[in-house]
Design an enzyme around this catalytic site. Structure first.
Site, PDB file in Angstrom:
ATOM      1  N   TYR A  27      -9.488  15.967  -9.650  1.00 23.90           N
ATOM      2  CA  TYR A  27      -8.566  15.026 -10.307  1.00 23.90           C
ATOM      3  C   TYR A  27      -9.291  14.266 -11.428  1.00 23.90           C
ATOM      4  O   TYR A  27      -8.856  14.282 -12.585  1.00 23.90           O
ATOM      5  CB  TYR A  27      -7.989  14.046  -9.274  1.00 23.90           C
ATOM      6  N   GLY A  32       8.689  12.267  -9.973  1.00 21.29           N
ATOM      7  CA  GLY A  32       9.515  11.116 -10.342  1.00 21.29           C
ATOM      8  C   GLY A  32      10.894  11.157  -9.684  1.00 21.29           C
ATOM      9  O   GLY A  32      11.243  12.104  -8.967  1.00 21.29           O
ATOM     10  N   THR A  56      -8.288   7.478 -15.777  1.00 18.51           N
ATOM     11  CA  THR A  56      -8.572   6.896 -14.468  1.00 18.51           C
ATOM     12  C   THR A  56     -10.042   6.537 -14.312  1.00 18.51           C
ATOM     13  O   THR A  56     -10.918   7.187 -14.912  1.00 18.51           O
ATOM     14  CB  THR A  56      -8.175   7.894 -13.354  1.00 18.51           C
TER      15      THR A  56
HETATM   16  N1  UFG Z   1      -7.120   3.662   2.536  1.00 22.58           N
HETATM   17  C1  UFG Z   1      -7.077   3.393   3.884  1.00 22.58           C
HETATM   18  N2  UFG Z   1      -5.953   3.756   4.569  1.00 22.58           N
HETATM   19  C2  UFG Z   1      -4.883   4.351   3.969  1.00 22.58           C
HETATM   20  C3  UFG Z   1      -4.939   4.629   2.591  1.00 22.58           C
HETATM   21  C4  UFG Z   1      -6.083   4.268   1.909  1.00 22.58           C
HETATM   22  O1  UFG Z   1      -8.022   2.859   4.465  1.00 22.58           O
HETATM   23  O2  UFG Z   1      -3.883   4.658   4.654  1.00 22.58           O
HETATM   24  C5  UFG Z   1      -8.298   3.234   1.768  1.00 22.58           C
HETATM   25  C6  UFG Z   1      -8.957   4.354   0.994  1.00 22.58           C
HETATM   26  O3  UFG Z   1      -9.890   5.018   1.795  1.00 22.58           O
HETATM   27  C7  UFG Z   1      -9.570   3.580  -0.175  1.00 22.58           C
HETATM   28  C8  UFG Z   1      -8.601   2.409  -0.401  1.00 22.58           C
HETATM   29  O4  UFG Z   1      -7.862   2.295   0.805  1.00 22.58           O
HETATM   30  O5  UFG Z   1     -10.808   3.056   0.213  1.00 22.58           O
HETATM   31  C9  UFG Z   1      -7.640   2.653  -1.534  1.00 22.58           C
HETATM   32  O6  UFG Z   1      -7.068   3.934  -1.364  1.00 22.58           O
HETATM   33  P1  UFG Z   1      -5.814   4.458  -2.203  1.00 22.58           P
HETATM   34  O7  UFG Z   1      -5.480   5.807  -1.668  1.00 22.58           O
HETATM   35  O8  UFG Z   1      -4.746   3.422  -2.203  1.00 22.58           O
HETATM   36  O9  UFG Z   1      -6.372   4.540  -3.679  1.00 22.58           O
HETATM   37  P2  UFG Z   1      -7.651   5.327  -4.245  1.00 22.58           P
HETATM   38  O10 UFG Z   1      -8.655   4.264  -4.624  1.00 22.58           O
HETATM   39  O11 UFG Z   1      -8.141   6.389  -3.369  1.00 22.58           O
HETATM   40  O12 UFG Z   1      -7.037   6.078  -5.511  1.00 22.58           O
HETATM   41  C10 UFG Z   1      -6.180   5.457  -6.425  1.00 22.58           C
HETATM   42  C11 UFG Z   1      -5.294   6.508  -7.092  1.00 22.58           C
HETATM   43  C12 UFG Z   1      -6.095   7.430  -7.952  1.00 22.58           C
HETATM   44  C13 UFG Z   1      -6.945   6.642  -8.896  1.00 22.58           C
HETATM   45  C14 UFG Z   1      -7.766   5.641  -8.143  1.00 22.58           C
HETATM   46  C15 UFG Z   1      -8.548   4.778  -9.056  1.00 22.58           C
HETATM   47  O13 UFG Z   1      -4.624   7.278  -6.112  1.00 22.58           O
HETATM   48  O14 UFG Z   1      -5.219   8.236  -8.681  1.00 22.58           O
HETATM   49  O15 UFG Z   1      -6.914   4.788  -7.387  1.00 22.58           O
HETATM   50  O16 UFG Z   1      -9.336   3.902  -8.268  1.00 22.58           O
HETATM   51  F1  UFG Z   1      -7.789   7.447  -9.558  1.00 22.58           F
END
Ligand code: UFG
Length: 323
Positions: free
Chosen positions: A141, A36, A117
């Protein structure tokens, strides 16, 4: 009401704090400031700097503050990191969480809202994902959050701790004042906006061969203020329950990038990279249960207004909180 918010200096915790204070209730933010930011703490809140690993200190804080309820946001939440450092996830998200609920039991505080989550479901059997989907996490996680849900079930039976597990889908967007600033940024939307701000050259699209219409992963992006609204409804719960929190609408990575181009007016160059380990193709929430039981409904269901609010915050705060 007086609510103790752990992780109140973080992204979601800061905006929930703001919304609670807007209603005229009071907040004690408890945060160790590793994830934070001091300037993300609403100045109307009381701030206690502390670490949930310090069992005596959280016992002392709960005994002194005697809040009516606790909202627990403080946690580590990077799927990828959890695959290389599981110890950090089980320690911070499970063991230190137990210090918190033990302190609640000791102080006689019975109302708890837990940031869980959709990662507790792993690869879902059915999409949209309802709460009856089996919970089979595919990373430490998600496992750590599920373990804590299990611990809570026993604390309710044994200590009468009424708890609401809110299983978030993809939190996004900002309030006017507070927004998303992670020291290590792996999330799609802030990374896309960093390109529009000129801080990164391009955005990586992790995989375009998923079984989805355009081949990129689909996620359910929920505006952080809608998320906060659900916490406010959950705080008065008479019984323990678990709810999924998403909008019920899915958007692909490609759709997010396209929408961000419209919102920012920037070309946002993108390149397709290898798929990221552990990414399910489609995660979309069914929010029927929380709508039926708590009357919650998202105000923003489309990706464009969510991106507009994120862009407004990021363009006003190009260096985030600057720490
Ligand atoms: N992605 C990209 N490029 C990037 C970042 C992400 O293509 O630079 C893609 C990822 O592969 C995924 C989507 O975008 O398919 C979303 O990715 P995020 O990293 O934004 O989010 P996640 O779905 O992986 O995870 C987030 C939180 C977790 C939570 C989850 C619940 O980080 O803590 O959402 O869906 F559990």
């Amino acid at each position: 009401m007086k609510i103790l918010v752990t992780g109140g200096a973080g992204y979601i915790g800061s905006i929930c704090t703001e919304e609670i204070l807007n209603l005229g209730d009071s907040v004690v933010v408890f945060d160790n400031l590793t994830e934070g930011h001091r300037s993300a703490i609403d100045p109307r809140a009381k701030f206690v700097e502390g670490d949930l690993g310090d069992r005596d200190f959280i016992f002392k804080t709960l005994a002194e503050e005697k809040p009516d309820a606790v909202m627990h946001f403080a946690a580590n939440a990077l799927v990828g990191e959890s695959m290389t450092n599981p110890s950090k996830y089980f320690r911070n998200n499970v063991a230190y969480g137990i210090n918190l609920i033990d302190a609640m039991v000791d102080a006689g505080v019975k109302q708890f809202v837990f940031s869980s989550t959709c990662a507790t479901y792993g690869v879902p059997e059915r999409v949209p994902i309802d709460e009856r989907n089996p919970q089979r996490p595919i990373n430490p996680y998600g496992e750590s959050k599920l373990m804590f849900e299990h611990v809570l079930k026993w604390y309710e039976k044994i200590h009468g701790l009424v708890h609401v597990n809110l299983r978030y889908f993809n939190a996004a967007g900002a309030s006017e004042r507070f927004g998303e600033d992670h020291r290590i940024e792996t999330h799609l939307i802030p990374n896309v906006l960093k390109v529009a701000l000129g801080q990164r050259e391009r955005v990586d699209i992790f995989g375009d061969r998923y079984d989805t219409p355009d081949g990129t992963c689909i996620r359910d992006y929920i505006h952080v203020k809608d998320l906060a609204a659900a916490h406010l409804l959950a705080i008065g719960a008479k019984h323990s329950a678990s709810y999924n929190l998403g909008t019920g609408e899915g958007f692909s990575v490609q759709q997010v990038v396209d929408a961000a181009r419209k919102v920012t007016g920037h070309a946002i160059p993108a390149v397709v990279k290898e798929a990221r380990a552990g990414d399910p193709a489609r995660l979309i929430s069914s929010s029927l249960k929380i709508t039926a039981e708590l009357g919650w409904k998202p105000k923003l269901q489309r990706i464009q207004p969510i991106l507009e609010s994120a862009w407004a915050w990021h363009s006003k705060n190009p260096n985030g909180y600057g720490d």
